[in-house]
Design a protein around this motif. Structure first.
Motif, mmCIF file in Angstrom:
data_model
loop_
_atom_site.group_PDB
_atom_site.id
_atom_site.type_symbol
_atom_site.label_atom_id
_atom_site.label_comp_id
_atom_site.label_asym_id
_atom_site.label_seq_id
_atom_site.Cartn_x
_atom_site.Cartn_y
_atom_site.Cartn_z
ATOM 1 N N ILE A 1 -12.058 -35.114 60.792
ATOM 2 C CA ILE A 1 -13.434 -35.372 60.563
ATOM 3 C C ILE A 1 -14.539 -34.891 61.642
ATOM 4 O O ILE A 1 -15.092 -34.203 61.653
ATOM 5 C CB ILE A 1 -13.793 -36.713 59.880
ATOM 6 C CG1 ILE A 1 -13.323 -36.947 58.652
ATOM 7 C CG2 ILE A 1 -15.452 -36.834 59.841
ATOM 8 C CD1 ILE A 1 -13.219 -38.379 58.088
ATOM 9 N N ARG A 2 -13.815 -35.334 62.660
ATOM 10 C CA ARG A 2 -14.627 -35.105 64.050
ATOM 11 C C ARG A 2 -14.546 -33.431 64.455
ATOM 12 O O ARG A 2 -15.598 -32.810 64.766
ATOM 13 C CB ARG A 2 -13.925 -35.980 65.271
ATOM 14 C CG ARG A 2 -14.408 -37.108 65.623
ATOM 15 C CD ARG A 2 -13.998 -37.919 66.783
ATOM 16 N NE ARG A 2 -12.448 -37.645 66.948
ATOM 17 C CZ ARG A 2 -11.785 -38.593 66.541
ATOM 18 N NH1 ARG A 2 -12.267 -39.592 65.873
ATOM 19 N NH2 ARG A 2 -10.475 -38.312 66.817
ATOM 20 N N PRO B 1 -23.660 -33.193 65.765
ATOM 21 C CA PRO B 1 -23.008 -33.775 67.040
ATOM 22 C C PRO B 1 -22.291 -35.060 66.729
ATOM 23 O O PRO B 1 -22.260 -35.916 65.702
ATOM 24 C CB PRO B 1 -24.499 -34.034 67.610
ATOM 25 C CG PRO B 1 -25.323 -34.056 66.478
ATOM 26 C CD PRO B 1 -24.797 -33.237 65.522
ATOM 27 N N PRO B 2 -21.609 -35.616 67.886
ATOM 28 C CA PRO B 2 -20.880 -36.815 67.724
ATOM 29 C C PRO B 2 -22.158 -38.132 67.414
ATOM 30 O O PRO B 2 -23.062 -38.189 67.680
ATOM 31 C CB PRO B 2 -20.471 -37.132 69.232
ATOM 32 C CG PRO B 2 -20.323 -35.725 69.934
ATOM 33 C CD PRO B 2 -21.644 -35.174 69.258
ATOM 34 N N ALA B 3 -21.394 -38.970 66.709
ATOM 35 C CA ALA B 3 -22.184 -40.328 66.431
ATOM 36 C C ALA B 3 -22.463 -41.086 67.705
ATOM 37 O O ALA B 3 -21.877 -40.871 68.545
ATOM 38 C CB ALA B 3 -21.500 -41.091 65.269
ATOM 39 N N ALA B 4 -23.701 -41.545 67.697
ATOM 40 C CA ALA B 4 -24.015 -42.538 68.882
ATOM 41 C C ALA B 4 -22.974 -43.810 68.901
ATOM 42 O O ALA B 4 -22.408 -44.055 67.873
ATOM 43 C CB ALA B 4 -25.400 -42.994 68.589
ATOM 44 N N PRO B 5 -22.544 -43.978 70.189
ATOM 45 C CA PRO B 5 -21.920 -45.200 70.195
ATOM 46 C C PRO B 5 -22.134 -46.457 69.752
ATOM 47 O O PRO B 5 -23.273 -46.653 69.718
ATOM 48 C CB PRO B 5 -21.347 -45.177 71.646
ATOM 49 C CG PRO B 5 -22.309 -44.345 72.289
ATOM 50 C CD PRO B 5 -23.135 -43.513 71.348
ATOM 51 N N GLY B 6 -21.345 -47.277 68.839
ATOM 52 C CA GLY B 6 -21.720 -48.491 68.595
ATOM 53 C C GLY B 6 -21.956 -49.339 69.522
ATOM 54 O O GLY B 6 -21.707 -49.213 70.563
ATOM 55 N N PRO B 7 -22.301 -51.004 69.146
ATOM 56 C CA PRO B 7 -22.688 -51.786 70.148
ATOM 57 C C PRO B 7 -21.078 -52.094 70.910
ATOM 58 O O PRO B 7 -20.012 -52.102 70.037
ATOM 59 C CB PRO B 7 -23.085 -52.892 69.351
ATOM 60 C CG PRO B 7 -22.845 -52.754 68.160
ATOM 61 C CD PRO B 7 -22.792 -51.303 67.680
#
Length: 78
Positions: A57-58, A67-73
């Protein structure tokens, strides 16, 4: 031994009959995966709902300019 050859021949015929339908379904699935990513569905959710691995998927997303997803918490370990 001839039954095994007949089984193999029959399986090959079934595969060839359904090959184009499978390819079309794969294309539709990939379009849905990319649309979900572009629409903000998190990659982990896309992975869970599809038969594709996170790495695939990436790689596909980057090839399509997503673009890459924002990092989660960050998780705090206890």
């Amino acid at each position: 031994m001839s039954d095994l050859r007949e089984d193999l021949s029959a399986a090959t015929r079934r595969y060839r009959r359904t090959e184009s339908a499978h390819e079309e379904a794969r294309k539709e699935l990939m379009e849905a995966v990319l649309a979900a990513l572009r629409g903000g569905v998190p990659p982990t959710e896309v992975e869970r709902l599809s038969p594709f691995t996170a790495a695939y998927i990436r790689r596909t997303a980057r090839a399509e300019g997503i673009p890459p997803a924002a990092p989660g918490p960050k998780r705090v370990s206890s």
